[in-house]
Structures are given as structure tokens and as C-alpha cells.
Motif scaffolding. Structure first.
Motif, short mmCIF file in Angstrom:
data_model
loop_
_atom_site.label_atom_id
_atom_site.label_comp_id
_atom_site.label_asym_id
_atom_site.label_seq_id
_atom_site.Cartn_x
_atom_site.Cartn_y
_atom_site.Cartn_z
N TYR A 1 2.72 -1.73 -4.80
CA TYR A 1 2.67 -1.28 -3.42
C TYR A 1 3.93 -1.74 -2.67
O TYR A 1 4.57 -0.94 -1.98
N ARG A 2 4.27 -3.01 -2.79
CA ARG A 2 5.45 -3.54 -2.09
C ARG A 2 6.73 -2.84 -2.54
O ARG A 2 7.60 -2.53 -1.73
N GLN A 3 6.85 -2.60 -3.84
CA GLN A 3 8.06 -1.94 -4.34
C GLN A 3 8.17 -0.52 -3.82
O GLN A 3 9.25 -0.08 -3.42
N THR A 4 7.07 0.22 -3.81
CA THR A 4 7.13 1.59 -3.31
C THR A 4 7.44 1.61 -1.81
O THR A 4 8.13 2.51 -1.34
N ARG A 5 6.98 0.60 -1.09
CA ARG A 5 7.33 0.49 0.33
C ARG A 5 8.82 0.22 0.50
O ARG A 5 9.46 0.76 1.39
N LYS A 6 9.41 -0.60 -0.38
CA LYS A 6 10.84 -0.87 -0.32
C LYS A 6 11.66 0.39 -0.59
O LYS A 6 12.77 0.53 -0.11
N TRP A 7 11.10 1.30 -1.39
CA TRP A 7 11.80 2.54 -1.69
C TRP A 7 11.70 3.55 -0.55
O TRP A 7 12.27 4.63 -0.63
N GLY A 8 10.92 3.23 0.47
CA GLY A 8 10.83 4.12 1.63
C GLY A 8 9.50 4.81 1.81
O GLY A 8 9.34 5.62 2.72
N ALA A 9 8.51 4.50 0.97
CA ALA A 9 7.20 5.13 1.13
C ALA A 9 6.48 4.52 2.33
O ALA A 9 6.56 3.32 2.57
N THR A 10 5.81 5.36 3.09
CA THR A 10 4.98 4.87 4.18
C THR A 10 3.76 4.18 3.58
O THR A 10 3.45 4.38 2.39
N PRO A 11 3.05 3.36 4.36
CA PRO A 11 1.84 2.73 3.80
C PRO A 11 0.85 3.73 3.22
O PRO A 11 0.25 3.49 2.18
N VAL A 12 0.68 4.86 3.88
CA VAL A 12 -0.27 5.86 3.40
C VAL A 12 0.23 6.49 2.10
O VAL A 12 -0.54 6.66 1.15
N VAL A 13 1.51 6.82 2.02
CA VAL A 13 2.05 7.43 0.79
C VAL A 13 1.98 6.44 -0.36
O VAL A 13 1.60 6.80 -1.49
N ALA A 14 2.30 5.17 -0.10
CA ALA A 14 2.24 4.16 -1.16
C ALA A 14 0.80 4.00 -1.67
O ALA A 14 0.56 3.94 -2.88
N SER A 15 -0.16 3.97 -0.75
CA SER A 15 -1.57 3.85 -1.14
C SER A 15 -2.05 5.11 -1.84
O SER A 15 -2.78 5.05 -2.84
N TRP A 16 -1.66 6.26 -1.30
CA TRP A 16 -2.04 7.54 -1.90
C TRP A 16 -1.53 7.64 -3.33
O TRP A 16 -2.27 8.05 -4.23
N GLN A 17 -0.29 7.22 -3.55
CA GLN A 17 0.29 7.26 -4.90
C GLN A 17 -0.50 6.40 -5.86
O GLN A 17 -0.78 6.80 -6.99
N LEU A 18 -0.89 5.21 -5.42
CA LEU A 18 -1.68 4.32 -6.29
C LEU A 18 -3.03 4.95 -6.63
O LEU A 18 -3.47 4.91 -7.78
N ALA A 19 -3.69 5.52 -5.63
CA ALA A 19 -5.01 6.10 -5.85
C ALA A 19 -4.94 7.32 -6.75
O ALA A 19 -5.72 7.45 -7.70
N VAL A 20 -4.02 8.23 -6.47
CA VAL A 20 -3.94 9.46 -7.25
C VAL A 20 -3.48 9.17 -8.68
O VAL A 20 -3.97 9.80 -9.62
N SER A 21 -2.57 8.22 -8.86
CA SER A 21 -2.15 7.90 -10.23
C SER A 21 -3.33 7.34 -11.02
O SER A 21 -3.47 7.61 -12.21
#
Length: 193
Positions: free
Chosen positions: A50-70
Motif C-alpha cells: 500500500y505504501r509503495q503504491t502511494r509513493k508511485w502516485g496512487a490515491t488511497p482509494v486506487v491503492a486499496s482498490w488495486q489490493l482488493a481487485v488483485s
């Protein structure tokens, strides 16, 4: 693991975050190492990703969405491998169990796809829940609605195009096929049949 990195890369792409395969793979390798070696490793692994995807520019919702959908995609491809394996070795599968499993997978996939394409569809449900929570907790009626609107706006930014969805599923299939190959080679190495 490189296949799972491809899943992460495609899902982040759907959320408007561009990340190279090498960077995505390095996070997957790191998070997997945490998950299998640390006490409560899956918790640390998820937080790290989650922290790494946020560093890449993902919003909190996109970072969480990516984790859930994956996770959903990984579960679906694992179930597919299990079904294929059961058929390959001649195991009898209850038709009811098979139909319910496939229907559940299809419903999950189309449900997530529908919400991703129509985030406003959850607006009514969210409004209803917030209204009830505010009333029961004695908070002002509009408490939480600003945050809820921001979350919906971020969710609307996610566009899981058919190409991204197919690529993510293909990467997940690669991940699972190589999992099975590793298991087979491990069995062969110790003389298993």
C-alpha cells in the motif's frame, strides 16, 4: 511472482498510475518475503505494498482498490487452476459445487467491474449507511459526506478497460501456471509421482 507484478502493474494502470514492471516486481518480491517470513507477515506485506503504491502516485482509494481487485483476480485464477486440476486427475466434482463456484466467480468479477465503471451506483447505499450511522451516533446529519464524495471521485478515476482486465487476468494465469510448475518440479526433485 513476476506474473503477479504484472497484475499489479495493469490494475494501477487502470487507476492512472504508471509503474514499470521491474519496480512492480521488486515490491511483489519484497512483500512476499515479508508475508512468508515475519510474524503477522501478511499484515506487514499489505501495508508495505500500500505504501509503495502511494509513493508511485496512487490515491488511497486506487491503492486499496488495486489490493482488493488483485486478491479477487488471484482467487479466481487459483479456483480455475483447482478446477482444471480436478478434471485433469479425474476427481469427481459435484455439479452443484462447480456451478456455484463458477457463478460466484462470475458474479464477483462483473460486480467489481460494474462498480468500477459506475461508482455512483454505490452512492445511494453509502448515503443510506452514513445517514443511519450519523443518526445512531448523534452526529450532525452531514458528517462524513465530504469524505465519502472524495472517495467516490477517486473511484470514478479508475477505469478498468477490457484490455487492462484481460492483461491482469493473463498475468495472474501466468503466476498460477508457474506456481503449479514449481510444485511439480519440487515433487519431481524429491522423487514424488
Amino acid at each position: 511472482l513476476s506474473g503477479f507484478a504484472g497484475v499489479q502493474q495493469q490494475l494501477l494502470h487502470a487507476g492512472g498510475v504508471r509503474v514499470g514492471h521491474f519496480r512492480s516486481a521488486s515490491v511483489i518480491y519484497g512483500s512476499t518475503a515479508m508475508a512468508v517470513t515475519l510474524p503477522a507477515g501478511p499484515v506487514f506485506s499489505t501495508a508495505f505494498t500500500y505504501r509503495q503504491t502511494r509513493k508511485w502516485g496512487a490515491t488511497p482509494v486506487v491503492a486499496s482498490w488495486q489490493l482488493a481487485v488483485s486478491g479477487v483476480i488471484a482467487a479466481a485464477t487459483l479456483a480455475s487452476v483447482g478446477i482444471a486440476g480436478a478434471f485433469a486427475v479425474g476427481t469427481r466434482i459435484s455439479p452443484v459445487t462447480l456451478v456455484l463456484s463458477l457463478a460466484g466467480l462470475i458474479a464477483m468479477f462483473y460486480g467489481l467491474r460494474y462498480v468500477a465503471r459506475n461508482p455512483s451506483s454505490i452512492e445511494a447505499a453509502g448515503t443510506w449507511v452514513l445517514t443511519r450511522v450519523n443518526r445512531m451516533s448523534g452526529k450532525p446529519a452531514d458528517t462524513g459526506f465530504g469524505l465519502f464524495d472524495r472517495v467516490l471521485a477517486q473511484l470514478e478515476a479508475v477505469e478498468l478497460a477490457r484490455r487492462d482486465a484481460v492483461a491482469a487476468i493473463a498475468w495472474s494465469a501466468v503466476h498460477r501456471v508457474f506456481d503449479v510448475a514449481c510444485l511439480g518440479l519440487a515433487c519431481w526433485a524429491v522423487g514424488g509421482s
